[in-house]
Design a protein around this motif. Structure first.
Motif, mmCIF file in Angstrom:
data_model
loop_
_atom_site.group_PDB
_atom_site.id
_atom_site.type_symbol
_atom_site.label_atom_id
_atom_site.label_comp_id
_atom_site.label_asym_id
_atom_site.label_seq_id
_atom_site.Cartn_x
_atom_site.Cartn_y
_atom_site.Cartn_z
ATOM 1 N N ALA A 161 30.759 -14.972 2.193
ATOM 2 C CA ALA A 161 31.192 -16.077 3.161
ATOM 3 C C ALA A 161 32.884 -16.234 2.992
ATOM 4 N N ILE A 162 33.547 -15.736 2.110
ATOM 5 C CA ILE A 162 35.101 -15.830 1.810
ATOM 6 C C ILE A 162 35.616 -14.796 2.732
ATOM 7 N N ILE A 181 37.527 -21.786 -0.856
ATOM 8 C CA ILE A 181 36.558 -21.481 -1.986
ATOM 9 C C ILE A 181 35.907 -22.793 -2.439
ATOM 10 N N ASP A 182 34.544 -22.896 -2.141
ATOM 11 C CA ASP A 182 33.764 -24.054 -3.006
ATOM 12 C C ASP A 182 33.681 -24.032 -4.220
ATOM 13 N N ALA A 183 33.156 -24.910 -4.837
ATOM 14 C CA ALA A 183 32.705 -25.213 -6.186
ATOM 15 C C ALA A 183 31.826 -24.117 -6.718
ATOM 16 N N ASN A 184 30.667 -23.982 -5.922
ATOM 17 C CA ASN A 184 29.661 -22.717 -6.297
ATOM 18 C C ASN A 184 30.174 -21.390 -6.429
ATOM 19 N N GLN A 185 31.127 -21.167 -5.531
ATOM 20 C CA GLN A 185 32.138 -20.045 -5.269
ATOM 21 C C GLN A 185 32.793 -19.673 -6.481
ATOM 22 N N ALA A 186 33.610 -20.594 -6.951
ATOM 23 C CA ALA A 186 34.534 -20.609 -7.904
ATOM 24 C C ALA A 186 33.512 -20.449 -9.199
ATOM 25 N N GLN A 190 33.999 -17.306 -11.892
ATOM 26 C CA GLN A 190 33.945 -17.389 -13.439
ATOM 27 C C GLN A 190 32.743 -16.927 -14.461
ATOM 28 N N ALA A 191 31.579 -17.081 -13.571
ATOM 29 C CA ALA A 191 30.537 -16.411 -14.245
ATOM 30 C C ALA A 191 30.625 -14.842 -14.509
ATOM 31 N N LEU A 192 31.159 -14.198 -13.215
ATOM 32 C CA LEU A 192 31.351 -12.819 -13.265
ATOM 33 C C LEU A 192 32.557 -12.371 -13.941
ATOM 34 N N LYS A 193 33.449 -13.246 -14.370
ATOM 35 C CA LYS A 193 34.931 -12.869 -15.157
ATOM 36 C C LYS A 193 35.672 -12.057 -14.037
ATOM 37 N N LEU A 194 35.719 -12.781 -12.900
ATOM 38 C CA LEU A 194 36.372 -12.112 -11.790
ATOM 39 C C LEU A 194 37.562 -13.085 -11.596
ATOM 40 N N PRO A 195 38.827 -12.905 -11.294
ATOM 41 C CA PRO A 195 39.930 -13.621 -10.852
ATOM 42 C C PRO A 195 39.560 -14.040 -9.156
ATOM 43 N N LYS A 196 39.722 -15.242 -9.000
ATOM 44 C CA LYS A 196 39.674 -15.636 -7.459
ATOM 45 C C LYS A 196 40.527 -14.937 -6.567
#
Length: 206
Positions: A161-162, A181-186, A190-196
């Motif tokens: 959706a981004i 970027i909402d809280a769930n996406q952020a 973080q969980a996937l260890k990927l930079p936004k």
């Protein structure tokens, strides 16, 4: 027990007791009981005497004891003698994980059908699908370790959706940005260890 019902009806008929439905013969009771035992996969335990003129059955106590011993258990058999029990279980779980990977290849990743004819293109298609499977498994592992209660498919759906946008108002210079970027996406990043995703300008209205 079903056998007691058949035996009770037969005994009642012999003493003149009337019951609902048609009369039951010994042969009919034997045939019906044998069919029900067979349908329940209990023929190794319940032995129905098909040759007797009367309704006769017996229980194989040894087979019953084995069935009670294994009830609710999964038996793993291997021909590798030097494996410890824990190693056998670990190998079995690894096999189940491999089977889940093949299911992901056939469903989410869609390795088939293949619309290529040249061998090099077919190999390239298969290689890309297996690379996708590796990424899928890494995503699943990282989401699980982070305690995220979403599947890789659901995570990708939320991140998809981004969007990146370029907006030009009249003759002004175009503005580049991404949707908020909402809280769930952020949390997923973080969980996937990927930079936004980086952005030149925040565009909260999109």
């Amino acid at each position: 027990m079903r056998a007691a019902q058949f035996a009770g009806k037969l005994d009642g008929q012999d003493t003149g007791v009337k019951s609902r439905g048609r009369q039951l013969s010994d042969g009919g009771a034997t045939a019906r009981f044998y069919h029900e035992v067979s349908e329940s996969h209990l023929l190794r335990i319940v032995r129905v005497d098909l040759k007797s003129p009367q309704f006769v059955y017996s229980l194989d106590e040894e087979a019953l004891a084995r069935a009670e011993l294994m009830d609710g258990k999964l038996l793993l058999v291997t021909n590798v003698a030097d494996l410890a029990p824990k190693e056998v279980v670990a190998s079995y779980k690894a096999l189940a994980d491999i089977e889940r990977g093949f299911r992901a290849l056939k469903s989410e990743i869609e390795i088939a059908p293949v619309f290529h004819r040249l061998p090099d293109r077919i190999r390239a298609h298969a290689m890309l699908c297996f690379i996708a499977l590796i990424l899928y498994r890494v995503m699943r592992s990282r989401l699980k370790l982070a305690g995220a209660q979403v599947s890789p498919e659901r995570a990708l759906e939320q991140l998809r959706a981004i969007q990146r946008h370029r907006v030009r108002i009249n003759d002004a210079e175009p503005i580049d940005g991404i949707s908020t970027i909402d809280a769930n996406q952020a949390h997923l990043f973080q969980a996937l260890k990927l930079p936004k995703p980086t952005r030149n300008a925040q565009m909260p209205l999109l």
